[in-house]
Structure formats: structure tokens, C-alpha cells
Design a protein around this motif. Structure first.
Motif, mmCIF file in Angstrom:
data_model
loop_
_atom_site.group_PDB
_atom_site.id
_atom_site.type_symbol
_atom_site.label_atom_id
_atom_site.label_comp_id
_atom_site.label_asym_id
_atom_site.label_seq_id
_atom_site.Cartn_x
_atom_site.Cartn_y
_atom_site.Cartn_z
ATOM 1 N N ALA A 85 41.543 39.940 83.243
ATOM 2 C CA ALA A 85 41.390 40.671 81.985
ATOM 3 C C ALA A 85 42.503 41.692 81.803
ATOM 4 O O ALA A 85 43.057 41.851 80.711
ATOM 5 N N ALA A 86 42.853 42.409 82.885
ATOM 6 C CA ALA A 86 43.914 43.418 82.807
ATOM 7 C C ALA A 86 45.266 42.773 82.546
ATOM 8 O O ALA A 86 46.088 43.300 81.789
ATOM 9 N N ALA A 87 45.517 41.624 83.167
ATOM 10 C CA ALA A 87 46.817 40.962 83.002
ATOM 11 C C ALA A 87 47.043 40.548 81.556
ATOM 12 O O ALA A 87 48.154 40.685 81.025
ATOM 13 N N PHE A 88 46.003 40.037 80.901
ATOM 14 C CA PHE A 88 46.154 39.565 79.532
ATOM 15 C C PHE A 88 45.750 40.620 78.499
ATOM 16 O O PHE A 88 45.962 40.419 77.301
ATOM 17 N N GLY A 89 45.125 41.702 78.958
ATOM 18 C CA GLY A 89 44.654 42.716 78.019
ATOM 19 C C GLY A 89 43.616 42.163 77.069
ATOM 20 O O GLY A 89 43.571 42.530 75.891
ATOM 21 N N SER A 90 42.761 41.276 77.566
ATOM 22 C CA SER A 90 41.802 40.596 76.702
ATOM 23 C C SER A 90 40.456 40.469 77.385
ATOM 24 O O SER A 90 40.308 40.722 78.581
ATOM 25 N N THR A 91 39.472 40.041 76.612
ATOM 26 C CA THR A 91 38.147 39.769 77.144
ATOM 27 C C THR A 91 38.178 38.516 78.008
ATOM 28 O O THR A 91 38.853 37.536 77.667
ATOM 29 N N VAL A 92 37.461 38.543 79.122
ATOM 30 C CA VAL A 92 37.297 37.363 79.962
ATOM 31 C C VAL A 92 35.836 36.929 79.894
ATOM 32 O O VAL A 92 34.934 37.704 80.212
ATOM 33 N N GLY A 93 35.629 35.701 79.452
ATOM 34 C CA GLY A 93 34.280 35.142 79.407
ATOM 35 C C GLY A 93 34.097 34.128 80.526
ATOM 36 O O GLY A 93 35.014 33.366 80.834
ATOM 37 N N ASN A 94 32.933 34.139 81.141
ATOM 38 C CA ASN A 94 32.665 33.229 82.250
ATOM 39 C C ASN A 94 31.464 32.348 81.903
ATOM 40 O O ASN A 94 30.595 32.735 81.116
ATOM 41 N N SER A 95 31.429 31.157 82.487
ATOM 42 C CA SER A 95 30.296 30.267 82.247
ATOM 43 C C SER A 95 30.018 29.450 83.500
ATOM 44 O O SER A 95 30.885 29.310 84.363
ATOM 45 N N TYR A 96 28.812 28.940 83.580
ATOM 46 C CA TYR A 96 28.394 28.060 84.676
ATOM 47 C C TYR A 96 27.765 26.840 84.032
ATOM 48 O O TYR A 96 26.845 26.945 83.219
ATOM 49 N N LEU A 152 47.738 31.956 86.294
ATOM 50 C CA LEU A 152 48.375 32.336 85.041
ATOM 51 C C LEU A 152 48.405 33.854 84.866
ATOM 52 O O LEU A 152 49.345 34.398 84.275
ATOM 53 N N ALA A 153 47.387 34.542 85.366
ATOM 54 C CA ALA A 153 47.390 36.005 85.304
ATOM 55 C C ALA A 153 48.563 36.578 86.098
ATOM 56 O O ALA A 153 49.208 37.550 85.675
ATOM 57 N N THR A 154 48.849 35.988 87.253
ATOM 58 C CA THR A 154 49.994 36.426 88.047
ATOM 59 C C THR A 154 51.298 36.199 87.286
ATOM 60 O O THR A 154 52.197 37.055 87.287
ATOM 61 N N GLU A 155 51.408 35.051 86.622
ATOM 62 C CA GLU A 155 52.599 34.765 85.823
ATOM 63 C C GLU A 155 52.722 35.739 84.651
ATOM 64 O O GLU A 155 53.823 36.164 84.293
ATOM 65 N N GLY A 205 34.202 29.303 90.910
ATOM 66 C CA GLY A 205 33.953 30.711 91.131
ATOM 67 C C GLY A 205 35.228 31.431 91.543
ATOM 68 O O GLY A 205 36.203 30.812 91.962
ATOM 69 N N LEU A 206 35.212 32.752 91.418
ATOM 70 C CA LEU A 206 36.349 33.572 91.806
ATOM 71 C C LEU A 206 35.860 34.727 92.682
ATOM 72 O O LEU A 206 34.716 35.166 92.560
ATOM 73 N N PRO A 207 36.707 35.240 93.565
ATOM 74 C CA PRO A 207 36.318 36.398 94.367
ATOM 75 C C PRO A 207 36.043 37.609 93.481
ATOM 76 O O PRO A 207 36.535 37.693 92.343
ATOM 77 N N ASP A 208 35.270 38.545 94.015
ATOM 78 C CA ASP A 208 35.004 39.785 93.287
ATOM 79 C C ASP A 208 36.313 40.467 92.923
ATOM 80 O O ASP A 208 37.231 40.561 93.735
ATOM 81 N N GLY A 209 36.380 40.940 91.715
ATOM 82 C CA GLY A 209 37.571 41.643 91.262
ATOM 83 C C GLY A 209 38.564 40.772 90.522
ATOM 84 O O GLY A 209 39.405 41.297 89.764
ATOM 85 N N GLU A 210 38.517 39.447 90.714
ATOM 86 C CA GLU A 210 39.483 38.575 90.056
ATOM 87 C C GLU A 210 39.296 38.534 88.535
ATOM 88 O O GLU A 210 40.282 38.579 87.799
ATOM 89 N N PRO A 211 38.061 38.434 88.016
ATOM 90 C CA PRO A 211 37.928 38.467 86.555
ATOM 91 C C PRO A 211 38.511 39.733 85.941
ATOM 92 O O PRO A 211 39.153 39.671 84.884
ATOM 93 N N ALA A 212 38.315 40.876 86.607
ATOM 94 C CA ALA A 212 38.879 42.124 86.090
ATOM 95 C C ALA A 212 40.402 42.089 86.133
ATOM 96 O O ALA A 212 41.077 42.597 85.221
ATOM 97 N N ARG A 213 40.978 41.504 87.187
ATOM 98 C CA ARG A 213 42.436 41.407 87.274
ATOM 99 C C ARG A 213 42.980 40.515 86.162
ATOM 100 O O ARG A 213 44.016 40.810 85.552
#
Length: 501
Positions: A281-292, A249-252, A271-279
Motif C-alpha cells: 500500500a505504501a509503495a503504490f500510495g493506494s488502497t490494498v484489497g485482499n480476498s480469499y 511489483l511493490a519493490t519495483e 497469503g503474505l507475511p505480516d506487514g507485506e500488505p502495508a508495504r
């Protein structure tokens, strides 16, 4: 009083007033636990563990036998033997604390798609039903009582207060508090069950929505262009997808096809590769929260701004251990982790071997959160990229394919592998023909565009590699993404299997 024993209801009908009071009390108690620091959390752990152990050996024949000879009051989890999914599922009827709930009844319940998200009736209460896919070798059927769902809601408030900042308020107001859950809706998943309790409406793959609630469930198997159109129409304030779906969805969003402005993107499941959460967040201009989390304990942990996951230790006991189930010191990766769910009493989870590899932080987290901080090394999922007949590519999340296989009878275990060879397919059994037809024909649009790729089913058990970082998800043959070439079903005693939600 902080640390006093907590009155946790069992599988009985609660008066409406008591349920409302608990709904208000739990978030307050969660805040007090965090403010009280490690001592307050530990006191709650001890009291709740003692109450759960007493309940388990009183109501569950399995635990009554397993805990014979233990002290009358148990506040230390190390005194308890280790349990696991295979042993518990093998004694399902003895494990459950409500005698009206049987394996036969639960199997019949999850076999009926019309009952997805509806409560399962017990002797004096109803329960949410969730299932797992069996990536560790055994499919699981799990029930959550109302108290566990209320604890999950209280922990959810803790997550939101940690992730959201005042700057996000304009977006929350603009989105009128609308929440989009992009989850697997083809089975009795924990996410779908919880959404039903929240009054969520469901959006089908044809684009129609059942009702107009502020929380809406979108099927992760929806073809990406249709999912994008549905989200554009809904305009959520909070987007809560699986992690790999969020990556797509970030790519879209970056391409301009998806046009939403969520205040929060809450990741889950993978899980996501390193850097994906930041990408993202940048795509949506919003906070990204993660959980396990896990179906066995859906409120395990939540991420902080420093990239660590904080265990909700007032309602969960998480024990990093080695291969012999001995404690692993903080700062060292564990072979596996033992989980105790202190909230759910219909199906007690006590020192349960979850199979994930974690590392516990040895010092206090610099974010200031006093709850224990961990990193998870054992949950990953690859995006699957297929070439199309026109020379382009199409990318799918593994869940887009696996959720369709989960709905088919006769498949207990399956595996998605990346292969570049052209090995001829084995003679097809009925289950293999069904899985191949479903992937190539029934998966809308995306499946048809990848039809020229071979779904060659092999009638043997999936490989189960157990490296130090145990992956409870799809096991890629290579680290790179690639075409799906082999599906490996086996026969199931449980009939329909479902993925973890």
C-alpha cells in the motif's frame, strides 16, 4: 421479498432479456442482503441451498445416489454428507448436470492452448472452464455457468464498493477505469475465463497487446522487466495481481522502475507475511484489497480495513470443522473448511472439503460489515530468490515456475523445495527432462539467469504435510526463501495439469 426462493437458472439457454435483468438484479440483491443483516443472509442461504440440493439430485446421478433418503427439502447443510475433489473427480460424468459434458471432452478442451478463455459448449449452454493444480493430491476440472459468473460480477461490485473510497476517484478517472489482471494465462484458469467474459485483452510476453480494451490480462510468467514495461505503458487504475507478484511489483515501484498510480491493488490467490500488505500500500500510495477464494467457489470472501475476510454468505456456505468434519466453535482454528457454492449449477459444490484452515471471528467485526468474518491460516506462498552468475540475485514468484510446469504433459504433481545440499539428480525420464529443459531454457531471462541452479527431478510423490494450517500451495522445506533444487513429477491420468487461478 427478502429471503424468498431465488429463481436460479440451470444449464439452459436464457433469453437475452432475462440475462440482462439478472445482471441488474444481482447487485441490488447483494446490497439488500448486507443491509438486512444476518437474518436476511441466512434466509437467502436456506432458500438457495434447498434449490441447489433439489437441482443436484434431479440432474446429477452422483448426487441422486448420494442424497437418497434425505428429506424432500433440505435447508440445513449439516444434513448433507461431505464431498471432496477425489470422489467427485472420480465420478465426473455422473457429477455434471449437463449430460453433454464429459470428462473426455473437457480433457480434450483444456489440452488445446488455442481454446484458453473460450466457452466450452454443452447441450444447451456454454461454460467457462477452470482447473486446479492438485496440491491436495488430485487435479480438478471445474466448469462455471453463466449464472455463477454473473454472481461473481455482482460480488465483485460489492468488493469494489467496500475497498474504494471517494478519495480514489481522481486516480480512477486518470486511469480511465483500466484494469490490469496479472494472472496465469497458460491454462484454463478461472481468472482467465472470467477475464474473457469481461472482454479483456491479453498482453503476450513479447510486449504486444491483442486489442485495446480497458481490462487487460498480463501473463504472470512474463520476465519482471518486461512486465514492468508493459504496466508502465498501460497505466492501470486497478492492479489485480497474485499476492506474491504484488510484492515484487511493490519493490519495483519503490525503486522507480515501475511508475503507475493505481487507485486499488486487489490481491488474490496467496497469503503474505505480516506487514507485506502495508508495504505494498505504501509503495503504490493506494488502497490494498485482499480476498480469499478458490476455483471451486471464486467469490468466497473479501477483506476489510480491520484485516478480516468477510464471507459472502448470501451465495456461499463456509463451515469450519475439525478432522472429523464436526463444527468448530468461532474463535478456534479449524482443521479444514467445508464449502458450498450456492450459485453454480453445472457442477454442484456441496459441503466440499477445501482443505484450508480458517478461524471464524466470534464477535461482530468492528468494521461494521455484518457478514461472517474469518482469518485464513492455510494459504501461503514464498518468494524464490536465486543467485545469479554475476553475484547478484533474482527473485521469482512460485507461480512463475509452476505455471510453466502446469503446461507440460506427464506431470501430475510437483513440489518446489528449498534445499542447500548438492544431491546428484536421479536419471531423467522424459517428463523430468521436459520440466528441467522448460525451467532452464524456456522461462524467459529469469530462467536463464538461474540456469546454474540445479532442477533435479525426483520420481516420487511430493511430500504432503498436513499441519494445523494446511498449505494448499507450495510447501517449502524451510521457512526461508531459497533456490529451487528439486522438482518431483508423477504421472497423470488427466494429462495436462493446471494451477489454481
Amino acid at each position: 421479498m427478502i429471503g424468498a426462493p431465488v429463481d436460479v437458472p440451470g444449464a439452459t439457454i436464457e433469453p437475452a432479456a432475462r440475462a440482462r435483468a439478472e445482471t441488474l438484479r444481482l447487485p441490488l440483491d447483494a446490497r439488500r442482503a448486507r443491509r438486512g443483516g444476518p437474518a436476511a443472509v441466512a434466509a437467502r442461504q436456506r432458500a438457495r441451498l434447498a434449490a441447489l440440493v433439489d437441482h443436484a439430485r434431479t440432474r446429477s446421478p452422483f448426487y441422486r445416489q448420494l442424497y437418497a433418503g434425505l428429506p424432500e427439502r433440505v435447508e440445513d447443510p449439516a444434513l448433507l454428507p461431505v464431498t471432496g475433489k477425489a470422489a467427485l473427480m472420480g465420478r465426473f460424468d455422473d457429477w455434471i448436470t449437463d449430460p453433454a459434458v464429459t470428462l473426455e471432452r473437457v480433457q480434450a478442451f483444456v489440452a488445446d492452448p488455442a481454446l484458453i478463455g473460450r466457452p466450452f459448449p454443452g447441450a444447451h449452454a456454454t461454460y467457462a472452464v477452470a482447473t486446479t493444480s492438485g496440491t491436495t493430491g488430485t487435479r480438478g476440472l471445474f466448469l462455471l455457468d453463466d449464472h455463477a459468473l454473473r454472481v461473481a460480477s455482482a460480488i465483485g461490485a460489492r468488493l469494489l464498493s467496500s475497498w474504494l473510497r471517494p478519495v480514489a476517484l481522481p486516480r480512477l478517472l486518470a486511469g480511465r477505469g483500466r484494469v490490469a489482471l496479472v494472472v496465469a494465462t497458460g491454462g484454463h484458469f478461472a481468472s482467465a475465463a472470467a477475464a474473457a467474459r469481461l472482454g479483456a485483452t491479453h498482453t503476450d510476453t513479447a510486449g504486444g497487446a491483442a486489442g485495446g480494451g480497458r481490462t487487460r490480462v498480463f501473463d504472470v510468467a512474463t520476465p519482471l522487466p518486461e512486465l514492468v514495461a508493459q504496466l508502465n505503458a498501460f497505466q492501470p487504475a486497478v492492479l489485480a495481481p497474485y499476492a506474491t507478484t504484488a510484492a515484487l511489483l511493490a519493490t519495483e515501484q519503490r525503486a522507480g522502475r515501475l511508475r503507475i498510480r493505481p487507485a486499488l491493488v486487489a490481491l488474490a490467490a496467496e497469503g503474505l507475511p505480516d506487514g507485506e500488505p502495508a508495504r505494498i500500500a505504501a509503495a503504490f500510495g493506494s488502497t490494498v484489497g485482499n480476498s480469499y477464494a478458490a476455483t471451486e467457489c471464486p467469490f468466497l470472501s473479501y477483506g476489510c480495513r480491520e484485516g478480516w475476510l468477510h464471507v459472502n454468505a448470501d451465495w456461499t456456505i463456509l463451515e469450519p470443522v475439525d478432522a472429523d468434519h464436526q463444527p468448530v466453535p468461532p474463535g478456534q482454528p479449524a482443521h479444514t473448511v467445508l464449502v458450498t457454492n450456492l450459485a453454480n449449477r453445472i457442477q454442484p459444490i456441496l459441503r466440499y472439503d477445501l482443505g484450508d484452515s480458517v478461524l471464524q471471528r466470534p464477535d461482530p467485526c468492528s468494521c461494521g460489515n455484518p457478514l461472517p468474518a474469518i482469518q485464513v491460516h492455510g494459504r501461503t506462498a514464498d518468494l524464490l530468490t536465486f543467485p545469479t552468475p554475476s553475484g547478484g540475485t533474482i527473485t521469482l514468484t512460485p507461480l512463475t515456475l509452476s505455471t510453466r510446469l502446469d503446461r507440460l504433459p506427464g506431470i501430475a504433481l510437483f513440489q518446489i523445495e528449498d534445499h542447500t545440499d548438492r544431491t546428484a539428480a536421479a536419471p531423467a525420464t522424459h517428463a523430468r527432462r521436459r520440466s528441467r529443459a522448460d525451467l532452464e531454457g524456456r522461462t524467459p531471462r529469469a530462467g536463464r539467469s538461474a540456469r546454474h541452479q540445479r532442477a533435479a527431478a525426483r520420481h516420487r510423490s511430493p511430500r504432503q504435510p498436513r499441519p494445523a494450517a494446511c498449505d494448499r500451495r507450495q510447501v517449502p522445506a524451510r521457512p526461508a526463501t531459497g533456490a529451487l533444487n528439486r522438482l518431483k513429477p508423477t504421472h497423470s491420468r488427466l494429462g495436462h495439469g493446471r494451477r489454481r487461478g
